[in-house]
Write a protein that holds these residues in place. Structure first.
Motif, PDB file in Angstrom:
ATOM      1  N   LEU A 155     -15.654  -3.187  16.396  1.00 26.01           N
ATOM      2  CA  LEU A 155     -15.555  -3.584  17.803  1.00 26.01           C
ATOM      3  C   LEU A 155     -15.013  -5.005  17.855  1.00 26.01           C
ATOM      4  CD1 LEU A 155     -16.169  -3.226  20.843  1.00 26.01           C
ATOM      5  CD2 LEU A 155     -18.515  -3.974  20.362  1.00 26.01           C
ATOM      6  N   HIS A 157     -14.397  -8.291  19.803  1.00 24.22           N
ATOM      7  CA  HIS A 157     -14.889  -9.048  20.952  1.00 24.22           C
ATOM      8  C   HIS A 157     -13.954 -10.239  21.176  1.00 24.22           C
ATOM      9  CE1 HIS A 157     -19.143  -7.423  20.202  1.00 24.22           C
ATOM     10  NE2 HIS A 157     -18.542  -7.233  19.045  1.00 24.22           N
ATOM     11  N   TRP A 159     -14.136 -13.407  23.438  1.00 22.49           N
ATOM     12  CA  TRP A 159     -15.132 -14.037  24.306  1.00 22.49           C
ATOM     13  C   TRP A 159     -14.557 -15.153  25.160  1.00 22.49           C
ATOM     14  CZ3 TRP A 159     -17.538 -13.897  19.026  1.00 22.49           C
ATOM     15  CH2 TRP A 159     -18.367 -12.776  18.859  1.00 22.49           C
ATOM     16  N   SER A 170     -22.491  -9.222  24.300  1.00 25.09           N
ATOM     17  CA  SER A 170     -21.700  -8.171  23.657  1.00 25.09           C
ATOM     18  C   SER A 170     -22.052  -8.029  22.178  1.00 25.09           C
ATOM     19  CB  SER A 170     -20.196  -8.441  23.821  1.00 25.09           C
ATOM     20  OG  SER A 170     -19.773  -9.555  23.070  1.00 25.09           O
ATOM     21  N   LEU A 171     -22.474  -9.128  21.528  1.00 26.89           N
ATOM     22  CA  LEU A 171     -22.911  -9.018  20.136  1.00 26.89           C
ATOM     23  C   LEU A 171     -24.089  -8.063  20.012  1.00 26.89           C
ATOM     24  CD1 LEU A 171     -22.729 -12.682  18.782  1.00 26.89           C
ATOM     25  CD2 LEU A 171     -21.661 -10.685  17.736  1.00 26.89           C
ATOM     26  N   GLY A 174     -22.958  -4.442  20.690  1.00 24.22           N
ATOM     27  CA  GLY A 174     -22.236  -3.888  19.553  1.00 24.22           C
ATOM     28  C   GLY A 174     -23.157  -3.497  18.422  1.00 24.22           C
ATOM     29  N   LEU A 175     -24.142  -4.340  18.131  1.00 28.20           N
ATOM     30  CA  LEU A 175     -25.092  -4.020  17.066  1.00 28.20           C
ATOM     31  C   LEU A 175     -25.923  -2.787  17.413  1.00 28.20           C
ATOM     32  CD1 LEU A 175     -26.288  -7.614  16.187  1.00 28.20           C
ATOM     33  CD2 LEU A 175     -25.008  -6.093  14.677  1.00 28.20           C
ATOM     34  N   THR A 181     -18.609  -5.963  13.714  1.00 33.12           N
ATOM     35  CA  THR A 181     -18.200  -6.994  14.670  1.00 33.12           C
ATOM     36  C   THR A 181     -17.022  -7.795  14.148  1.00 33.12           C
ATOM     37  OG1 THR A 181     -20.399  -7.271  15.656  1.00 33.12           O
ATOM     38  CG2 THR A 181     -18.907  -9.155  15.782  1.00 33.12           C
ATOM     39  N   GLY A 183     -15.220 -10.869  15.975  1.00 32.02           N
ATOM     40  CA  GLY A 183     -15.314 -11.673  17.182  1.00 32.02           C
ATOM     41  C   GLY A 183     -14.313 -12.806  17.196  1.00 32.02           C
ATOM     42  N   ALA A 197     -24.339 -15.275  14.306  1.00 32.93           N
ATOM     43  CA  ALA A 197     -23.926 -14.426  13.183  1.00 32.93           C
ATOM     44  C   ALA A 197     -24.578 -14.900  11.889  1.00 32.93           C
ATOM     45  CB  ALA A 197     -22.402 -14.432  13.050  1.00 32.93           C
ATOM     46  N   MET A 211     -20.102  -8.491   9.963  1.00 29.55           N
ATOM     47  CA  MET A 211     -19.631  -9.328  11.070  1.00 29.55           C
ATOM     48  C   MET A 211     -18.612 -10.330  10.554  1.00 29.55           C
ATOM     49  SD  MET A 211     -23.373 -10.349  12.626  1.00 29.55           S
ATOM     50  CE  MET A 211     -23.866 -10.965  11.011  1.00 29.55           C
ATOM     51  N   ILE A 213     -16.512 -13.692  12.389  1.00 32.04           N
ATOM     52  CA  ILE A 213     -16.294 -14.510  13.584  1.00 32.04           C
ATOM     53  C   ILE A 213     -15.119 -15.438  13.284  1.00 32.04           C
ATOM     54  CG2 ILE A 213     -17.334 -16.062  15.257  1.00 32.04           C
ATOM     55  CD1 ILE A 213     -18.741 -13.357  15.062  1.00 32.04           C
TER      56      ILE A 213
END
Length: 489
Positions: A155, A157, A159, A170-171, A174-175, A181, A183, A197, A211, A213
């Motif tokens: 997913l 994201h 932001w 949204s985090l 999604g989880l 993730t 992001g 994260a 994840m 980021i």
């Protein structure tokens, strides 16, 4: 003495020296902070997204949703602990990065984070799924057969940074649907998603590789396309132009969910305007204006106030002005950028001209005050103010007069704050819902959505999943092939 920039992002499988970094500067003087954000090449984005997908399949999709709730809850509990290092880091950085008063950030974080404790997260899931176990395994369907919900492998994201900690929404979603993730940090607030994260990875280490980021500059089409190509679903927050730019890059058939800017307003019934209730109602309205400086989609810009109470609409405006003046002492307004200050000056000038023209218009608050309350003695169409704690109070004979004034903005409507008795609340909600409003809140809670609310009238989790069905006929056909099946001869 120079202080090294704070490092944002979360990069599974990549060493710092393998990545390019861009430095973002915030604040000035003693409040100045530099944050360096990771800039991955398109090939690095591709490889990182694939690593996230593989890790999520191995470590996240195999977890029961109740276990995921427990992990998020444990991380949020630490962020609510004033002694926790992650909380202290958030309190140190977020005021400097956002420009918001430190006390406002502290209170705002506490209120927001409480919506993500275990009971509230279970409500998130229960609101969207009658049987939450469909996120874990096939479950019996009411019509027969069985059904299962599958979240995205990855997913993406994108932001917005107008409100601190906004990415948590949204985090968490999604989880809960077990999505890996990827992001994209907002340039305006790159701190919270990075911290969260890292905290999740500390609470449950297998999540570390689930994840990533990252950051790329707005308009960097190559990076955006590389990330979009690896994502199953794209979720975006921001202004209309930014969302449309991203939407155009998402190929047909790939799910895109965009949440753009909205405008909020309030309705105050005469029942809330007696000598006792009017000051308290104004105090609640002032908190909605001040909290996050009208930067959120649910921050009010206009109040329609009904005549007929012991306190008239002009009196309510005066109470509101007094409360904003009081809150300035406790939570000083953040410094305005030059463009923001110019917009506010222009808005004030337009309201001053209306006041000079008569017709009962008035502008409360000196030109150098950190707040502005404009009063109109007649109904006015809904329109955003210039922010900076500026608000328009309109008198109406009946609150129904507000409905046709907000209806032309249906695509931008979201939150309406209402102070009214129960029967009036439900009657107004019917009318407002029919013209585009998707959330009715109490004054004082406009900027604090309840757990599980339907964001912009949509589902938080259902919109992210694919529903897979085993038809009843397939079950019957399978029964006929089972070892225990007997044939009639």
């Amino acid at each position: 003495m120079n202080i090294a920039p704070w490092t944002a992002g979360h990069l599974p499988g990549l060493r710092e020296e393998e990545v390019a970094w861009h430095v973002l500067s915030f604040g000035a003087g003693a409040q100045a902070v530099e944050v360096r954000v990771p800039v991955l090449s398109p090939l690095q984005l591709q490889a990182t997204a694939r690593r996230v997908r593989e890790a999520a399949a191995l470590h996240l999709k195999t977890l029961p949703v109740s276990r995921i709730v427990g992990i998020i809850d444990a991380a949020v509990a630490r962020l609510l602990d004033p002694k926790d290092p992650f909380r202290r880091e958030a309190e140190r950085l977020l005021p400097a990065v956002s420009g918001f008063d430190a006390g406002m950030v502290q209170l705002g974080l506490n209120g927001f984070l409480q919506s993500f404790r275990a009971p509230q997260l279970h409500r998130f899931v229960a609101e969207d799924f009658a049987n939450p176990k469909v996120l874990d395994e096939f479950q019996p369907a009411v019509k027969g057969g069985a059904v299962r919900a599958f979240g995205p492998g990855v997913l993406l994201h994108s932001w917005a940074g107008n409100v601190p900690a906004l990415p948590l929404w949204s985090l968490a979603c999604g989880l809960l649907v077990k999505a890996g993730t990827l992001g994209k940090l907002p340039s305006a607030e790159p701190v919270f998603a990075s911290l969260f994260a890292r905290l999740l990875a500390e609470v449950h280490p297998p999540l570390a590789d689930c994840m990533a980021i990252v950051w790329w500059k707005g308009g960097d089409a190559a990076s955006a396309q590389a990330a979009i190509a690896e994502a199953d679903t794209v979720l975006a927050y921001g202004g209309k132009a930014a969302i449309e730019e991203l939407r155009l890059q998402v190929p047909a058939g790939k799910r895109f969910l965009g949440y753009g800017h909205k405008v909020a307003f309030g309705l105050v019934a005469k029942a809330a305007l007696d000598a006792l209730r009017a000051p308290a109602t104004a105090r609640l309205a002032a908190h909605d204006i001040v909290r996050y400086e009208q930067q959120g989609c649910y921050s009010p810009h206009q109040f329609y106030v009904e005549r007929g109470g012991r306190v008239d609409p002009r009196g309510f405006a005066q109470y509101l002005a007094a409360e904003l003046a009081n809150l300035q002492q406790r939570f000083p307004r953040r410094a305005l950028a030059l463009e923001e200050a110019a917009d506010l000056a222009a808005w004030r000038q337009s309201r001053e001209l209306q006041a000079m023209a008569g017709n009962g218009a008035e502008l409360l608050g000196a030109a150098d005050a950190a707040w502005s309350v404009a009063y109109a003695d007649a109904p006015q169409p809904l329109a955003p103010t210039a922010g900076g704690r500026s608000i328009l109070v309109c008198a109406v004979d009946e609150l129904d007069e507000a409905v046709p004034l907000v209806a032309p903005h249906a695509s931008f409507l979201q939150t309406a704050g209402i102070a009214a008795e129960p029967r009036e609340l439900y009657r107004l909600a019917e009318r407002l819902g029919s013209v585009g409003v998707t959330r009715i809140a109490a004054l004082g809670a406009m900027t604090s959505p309840e757990a599980g609310w339907h964001h912009d009238g949509r589902f938080n989790l259902v919109d992210l999943v694919r529903m897979v069905e085993i038809e009843a006929g397939a079950e019957r056909a399978a029964d006929a092939l089972a070892p225990y099946a007997q044939e009639w001869r």
